[in-house]
Design a protein around this motif. Structure first.
Motif, PDB file in Angstrom:
ATOM      1  N   ASN A  21      31.268 -63.984   9.740  1.00  0.00           N
ATOM      2  CA  ASN A  21      31.317 -62.921   9.576  1.00  0.00           C
ATOM      3  C   ASN A  21      31.894 -62.400   8.414  1.00  0.00           C
ATOM      4  OD1 ASN A  21      31.602 -63.061  12.120  1.00  0.00           O
ATOM      5  ND2 ASN A  21      33.525 -62.821  12.527  1.00  0.00           N
ATOM      6  N   ALA A  22      32.312 -63.163   7.121  1.00  0.00           N
ATOM      7  CA  ALA A  22      33.462 -62.609   5.963  1.00  0.00           C
ATOM      8  C   ALA A  22      32.166 -62.245   5.119  1.00  0.00           C
ATOM      9  CB  ALA A  22      34.418 -64.135   5.618  1.00  0.00           C
ATOM     10  N   LYS A  28      29.365 -61.770   5.970  1.00  0.00           N
ATOM     11  CA  LYS A  28      28.407 -60.771   6.958  1.00  0.00           C
ATOM     12  C   LYS A  28      28.802 -58.969   6.966  1.00  0.00           C
ATOM     13  CE  LYS A  28      27.251 -60.835  11.364  1.00  0.00           C
ATOM     14  NZ  LYS A  28      26.963 -61.265  12.751  1.00  0.00           N
ATOM     15  N   ASP A  80      38.292 -61.771   2.760  1.00  0.00           N
ATOM     16  CA  ASP A  80      37.051 -61.394   2.337  1.00  0.00           C
ATOM     17  C   ASP A  80      37.512 -60.143   1.606  1.00  0.00           C
ATOM     18  OD1 ASP A  80      36.393 -59.204   4.035  1.00  0.00           O
ATOM     19  OD2 ASP A  80      36.140 -60.469   5.220  1.00  0.00           O
ATOM     20  N   GLY A 135      36.709 -54.040   5.806  1.00  0.00           N
ATOM     21  CA  GLY A 135      37.552 -53.613   6.946  1.00  0.00           C
ATOM     22  C   GLY A 135      38.054 -53.807   8.195  1.00  0.00           C
ATOM     23  N   LEU A 171      40.138 -57.142  18.437  1.00  0.00           N
ATOM     24  CA  LEU A 171      38.631 -58.118  17.906  1.00  0.00           C
ATOM     25  C   LEU A 171      38.356 -59.480  18.756  1.00  0.00           C
ATOM     26  CD1 LEU A 171      37.597 -57.357  15.224  1.00  0.00           C
ATOM     27  CD2 LEU A 171      39.667 -58.893  14.369  1.00  0.00           C
ATOM     28  N   PHE A 175      33.460 -57.885  22.240  1.00  0.00           N
ATOM     29  CA  PHE A 175      33.673 -56.675  20.937  1.00  0.00           C
ATOM     30  C   PHE A 175      33.227 -56.754  19.920  1.00  0.00           C
ATOM     31  CE2 PHE A 175      36.278 -54.934  17.104  1.00  0.00           C
ATOM     32  CZ  PHE A 175      35.954 -53.490  18.115  1.00  0.00           C
ATOM     33  N   ARG A 176      32.155 -55.182  19.266  1.00  0.00           N
ATOM     34  CA  ARG A 176      31.999 -55.165  18.001  1.00  0.00           C
ATOM     35  C   ARG A 176      32.438 -53.894  17.471  1.00  0.00           C
ATOM     36  NH1 ARG A 176      26.424 -56.349  16.819  1.00  0.00           N
ATOM     37  NH2 ARG A 176      27.340 -56.991  14.861  1.00  0.00           N
ATOM     38  N   ALA A 177      32.935 -53.178  16.152  1.00  0.00           N
ATOM     39  CA  ALA A 177      33.128 -52.274  15.590  1.00  0.00           C
ATOM     40  C   ALA A 177      32.294 -51.135  15.964  1.00  0.00           C
ATOM     41  CB  ALA A 177      34.214 -52.609  14.070  1.00  0.00           C
ATOM     42  N   VAL A 193      29.768 -51.400  12.726  1.00  0.00           N
ATOM     43  CA  VAL A 193      28.605 -52.711  12.517  1.00  0.00           C
ATOM     44  C   VAL A 193      27.967 -52.071  13.746  1.00  0.00           C
ATOM     45  CG1 VAL A 193      29.381 -55.254  13.572  1.00  0.00           C
ATOM     46  CG2 VAL A 193      30.787 -53.738  11.802  1.00  0.00           C
ATOM     47  N   VAL A 246      26.785 -60.276  18.328  1.00  0.00           N
ATOM     48  CA  VAL A 246      26.427 -60.356  19.724  1.00  0.00           C
ATOM     49  C   VAL A 246      28.575 -59.603  20.033  1.00  0.00           C
ATOM     50  CG1 VAL A 246      24.644 -61.078  20.843  1.00  0.00           C
ATOM     51  CG2 VAL A 246      26.191 -62.817  20.414  1.00  0.00           C
ATOM     52  N   GLY A 247      29.289 -60.551  18.794  1.00  0.00           N
ATOM     53  CA  GLY A 247      30.643 -60.389  19.692  1.00  0.00           C
ATOM     54  C   GLY A 247      31.664 -61.244  19.936  1.00  0.00           C
ATOM     55  N   LEU A 248      30.489 -62.632  20.247  1.00  0.00           N
ATOM     56  CA  LEU A 248      31.487 -63.081  20.882  1.00  0.00           C
ATOM     57  C   LEU A 248      32.081 -64.203  19.785  1.00  0.00           C
ATOM     58  CD1 LEU A 248      29.049 -64.098  23.649  1.00  0.00           C
ATOM     59  CD2 LEU A 248      31.060 -63.703  24.201  1.00  0.00           C
ATOM     60  N   SER A 303      36.099 -64.792  19.915  1.00  0.00           N
ATOM     61  CA  SER A 303      36.527 -65.049  20.995  1.00  0.00           C
ATOM     62  C   SER A 303      36.745 -66.499  20.964  1.00  0.00           C
ATOM     63  CB  SER A 303      36.000 -63.872  22.435  1.00  0.00           C
ATOM     64  OG  SER A 303      34.945 -64.144  22.567  1.00  0.00           O
ATOM     65  N   PHE A 349      41.860 -63.630   7.351  1.00  0.00           N
ATOM     66  CA  PHE A 349      41.697 -63.985   8.855  1.00  0.00           C
ATOM     67  C   PHE A 349      42.653 -65.316   8.668  1.00  0.00           C
ATOM     68  CE2 PHE A 349      38.489 -61.246   9.907  1.00  0.00           C
ATOM     69  CZ  PHE A 349      38.894 -61.361  11.366  1.00  0.00           C
TER      70      PHE A 349
HETATM   71  P1  ADP Z   1      29.730 -60.393  15.780  1.00  0.00           P
HETATM   72  O1  ADP Z   1      29.969 -60.720  14.480  1.00  0.00           O
HETATM   73  O2  ADP Z   1      28.809 -61.498  16.171  1.00  0.00           O
HETATM   74  O3  ADP Z   1      29.795 -59.355  15.604  1.00  0.00           O
HETATM   75  P2  ADP Z   1      32.880 -61.522  16.195  1.00  0.00           P
HETATM   76  O4  ADP Z   1      33.310 -61.938  17.391  1.00  0.00           O
HETATM   77  O5  ADP Z   1      32.494 -62.415  15.398  1.00  0.00           O
HETATM   78  O6  ADP Z   1      30.966 -61.183  16.533  1.00  0.00           O
HETATM   79  O7  ADP Z   1      33.203 -60.500  15.089  1.00  0.00           O
HETATM   80  C1  ADP Z   1      33.723 -59.221  16.007  1.00  0.00           C
HETATM   81  C2  ADP Z   1      33.750 -57.947  15.319  1.00  0.00           C
HETATM   82  O8  ADP Z   1      34.949 -57.938  14.767  1.00  0.00           O
HETATM   83  C3  ADP Z   1      32.300 -57.658  14.733  1.00  0.00           C
HETATM   84  O9  ADP Z   1      31.194 -57.261  15.202  1.00  0.00           O
HETATM   85  C4  ADP Z   1      32.975 -56.978  13.024  1.00  0.00           C
HETATM   86  O10 ADP Z   1      32.905 -55.532  13.565  1.00  0.00           O
HETATM   87  C5  ADP Z   1      34.314 -57.386  13.366  1.00  0.00           C
HETATM   88  N1  ADP Z   1      34.789 -58.153  11.980  1.00  0.00           N
HETATM   89  C6  ADP Z   1      34.606 -59.704  12.284  1.00  0.00           C
HETATM   90  N2  ADP Z   1      34.993 -60.493  11.393  1.00  0.00           N
HETATM   91  C7  ADP Z   1      34.973 -59.222  10.530  1.00  0.00           C
HETATM   92  C8  ADP Z   1      35.164 -59.164   8.653  1.00  0.00           C
HETATM   93  N3  ADP Z   1      35.549 -60.820   8.286  1.00  0.00           N
HETATM   94  N4  ADP Z   1      35.212 -57.727   8.241  1.00  0.00           N
HETATM   95  C9  ADP Z   1      34.883 -57.044   8.329  1.00  0.00           C
HETATM   96  N5  ADP Z   1      35.026 -56.791  10.967  1.00  0.00           N
HETATM   97  C10 ADP Z   1      35.029 -58.033  10.990  1.00  0.00           C
END
Ligand code: ADP
Length: 545
Positions: free
Chosen positions: A439-440, A442, A467, A471, A480, A485-487, A490, A498-500, A503, A528
């Motif tokens: 994630n960091a 990506k 990272d 943010g 989160l 959930f996905r922002a 994003v 897929v937002g898993l 969790s 985190f």
């Molecule tokens: P995914 O990465 O597959 O979408 P995650 O459950 O890992 O699903 O993350 C959920 C959401 O949290 C991401 O879609 C993103 O919007 C946000 N997120 C997670 N990690 C970060 C991060 N390091 N920086 C910014 N946003 C993040």
């Protein structure tokens, strides 16, 4: 919301005949006492004309009091009642020159006139007192010749004047207070009626508890939920109240009312009430109620029945798990045959190396997503605990992400001590680090940095992944760790995912009796922090969480 006050509440106090009858009764009682005294000392005085006139005037005033209707145009005549009483006092006093205190009888009608009528009645007691003082002068047929004689005439009217003004002002103030109290009472009554109607108009169970814990308001829905829960008023808890897994019974101290009365404020806590087979999903909220001045007035609890929603979510999850299982079997076979293909043939020679490796990469990505779906759908995250070196895991995970990071133009650094041993599931903890690091990388734009650190603090180990990426807004931070959930940005950017991941990270951390937190500022980056106990609680030992 402002509360309107009915016009009647602002009206002046009605002066009731009831009150006046009380005053007249006091006056008559005083005369009876006077009569008793005279009867015992000089019986003949009772038959003197002045005494009889006094009695007749008192009787006339009393009859008038009962003859005038309590409301209507004639009400104004009531002012005559205390006025006639004052005249009566004049005759009583004249009968008893040896008992000047008999003039004190004037106090009752004077107080009555000053306090019970408007300003226009104020001169009446003063003139009444002058009249009472002048009767002896009229009888003697001459004005007094000594200063003492003049004093005897003037003192009563002067005292009555002071008394009248004082009582009138005090009565006015009292009425103003009472008027305000009536307005406040009317507003409170209206607010209570609104609160009751509102609470009865909603489907949720609403209850309000006073600071001493007694229930001041409960709507119909609370009785239904209390019945299902097997509520016991003694413990303020239900026997059939379960946690989100529908199986773990919640002890009384962890149930909504007890938590709320301990001063906890919370929102959105899911629990199930009812015996297995007849359970309802309830979202519990509680908050403390304070006045504008900050005085604590009680606690409100709200229980929303969300069974339909919970059933729909359960159906979605069951569906996801079924579909994932169905997809995994053929996909395992595809990956197996791809392995056979790469091992058994020289793909370079066949000119198929690029195509087959693309198929292989995508099949593995699909396999990972299906793995995530299955892990997320699993109600209970299972971990196999053994002595594990988290420092090693962090180093390996950081090394594994390097190709992806360098492609994205992001640097990854691991600031990790040689060894940090704890009791945990190595495979699952690697999953935590892989997810957070991926994630960091990506969500960090080209040129950014990612740092992973591992440290020990007393009996816990702390892993942080920081990272300098895009943010997360405070609103998004609240959701989160929710599944799927996905922002928004994003999703709009079409970044894969897929937002898993988060969790699953949270479930693994909690299965280790640890916790995860995030601190982040949009545009500045995110950190985190995963905190894990070095030793897992032994079976049967009380858990810290
Ligand atoms: P995914 O990465 O597959 O979408 P995650 O459950 O890992 O699903 O993350 C959920 C959401 O949290 C991401 O879609 C993103 O919007 C946000 N997120 C997670 N990690 C970060 C991060 N390091 N920086 C910014 N946003 C993040």
């Amino acid at each position: 919301m402002g509360i309107s006050v009915p016009a009647a509440a602002a009206a002046p106090l009605p002066r009731t005949n009831h009150l006046f009858a009380g005053a007249q009764f006091a006056f008559i009682a005083s005369i009876l006492m006077l009569g008793l005294y005279i009867g015992l000392t000089s019986t003949w005085t009772l038959l003197e004309p002045d005494f009889l006139i006094g009695l007749s005037l008192t009787a006339a005033a009393t009859s008038l009091l009962f003859a005038v209707p309590p409301s209507g145009a004639l009400r104004g005549l009531l002012v005559l009642v205390p006025t006639i009483d004052i005249l009566a006092v004049g005759f009583f006093r004249d009968t008893l020159p040896n008992l000047p205190t008999s003039g004190l009888l004037i106090v009752i009608p004077v107080l009555w006139l000053a306090g019970g009528f408007g300003v226009s009645a104020l001169p009446v007691p003063v003139f009444g007192a002058i009249f009472v003082s002048l009767i002896p002068v009229a009888r003697a047929g001459a004005w007094p010749t000594t200063p003492g004689g003049w004093g005897a005439i003037c003192i009563l009217p002067a005292l009555v004047l002071i008394m009248t003004v004082t009582v009138h002002l005090a009565a006015r103030q009292l009425r103003a207070h009472e008027g305000r109290a009536r307005i406040a009472l009317a507003a409170a009554t209206e607010a209570a009626a609104i609160a009751t109607t509102v609470s009865e108009s909603v489907d949720a169970a609403v209850a309000f508890f006073r600071p001493d814990g007694t229930a001041a308001l409960r709507n119909e829905a609370t009785y239904e939920q209390a019945r299902l829960a097997g509520f016991d008023p003694k413990t303020r808890a239900g026997v059939h109240v379960y946690g989100p897994d529908r199986k773990t019974r919640l002890p009384p101290e962890k149930q909504v009312i007890n938590r709320a009365l301990r001063g906890e404020s919370f929102r959105g806590d899911l629990y199930w009430v009812g015996q297995p087979g007849d359970q309802r999903a309830i979202i519990g909220n509680a908050r403390q109620v304070h006045t504008d001045e900050g005085t604590f007035v009680g606690t409100i609890t709200v229980g929303h029945d969300v069974t339909d929603l919970a059933d729909a979510v359960a159906l979605r999850e069951a569906f996801l798990i079924d579909v994932s299982h169905e997809l995994r079997t053929p996909l395992t076979s595809i990956i197996g045959y791809l392995d056979l293909l790469t091992e058994g043939h020289d793909l370079q020679q066949l000119g198929l190396e690029r195509e087959v490796s693309t198929i292989q990469r995508n099949a593995e990505q699909l396999y990972a997503i299906i793995g995530d779906l299955l892990a997320a759908g699993d109600a209970e995250m299972r971990v196999r605990i053994a002595l594990t070196d988290v420092a090693d895991i962090a180093r390996e995970s950081a090394a594994a992400i390097l190709p992806q990071a360098s492609e994205a133009g992001v640097t990854v650094r691991a600031e990790v001590p040689p060894h940090v041993e704890l009791e945990g599931d190595g495979g699952r903890l690697r999953q935590v680090l892989d997810n957070l690091l991926s994630n960091a990388v990506k969500y960090t734009p080209r040129g950014g940095r990612v740092v992973v650190t591992v440290g020990v603090d007393g009996t816990t180990c702390t892993v942080t992944i920081a990272d300098t990426g895009i943010g997360i807004s405070p609103d998004d931070q609240r959701q989160l760790f929710d599944r799927f959930f996905r922002a928004r940005e994003v999703r709009d950017d079409a970044r894969p995912g897929v937002g898993l991941g988060l969790s699953i990270v949270k479930s693994i951390t909690e299965a280790h009796h640890g916790w995860i937190t995030v601190s982040s500022r949009p545009g500045r980056g995110s950190t985190f922090t995963v905190t894990l106990p070095l030793r897992q609680p032994r079976a049967g030992a009380p858990s810290a969480s």
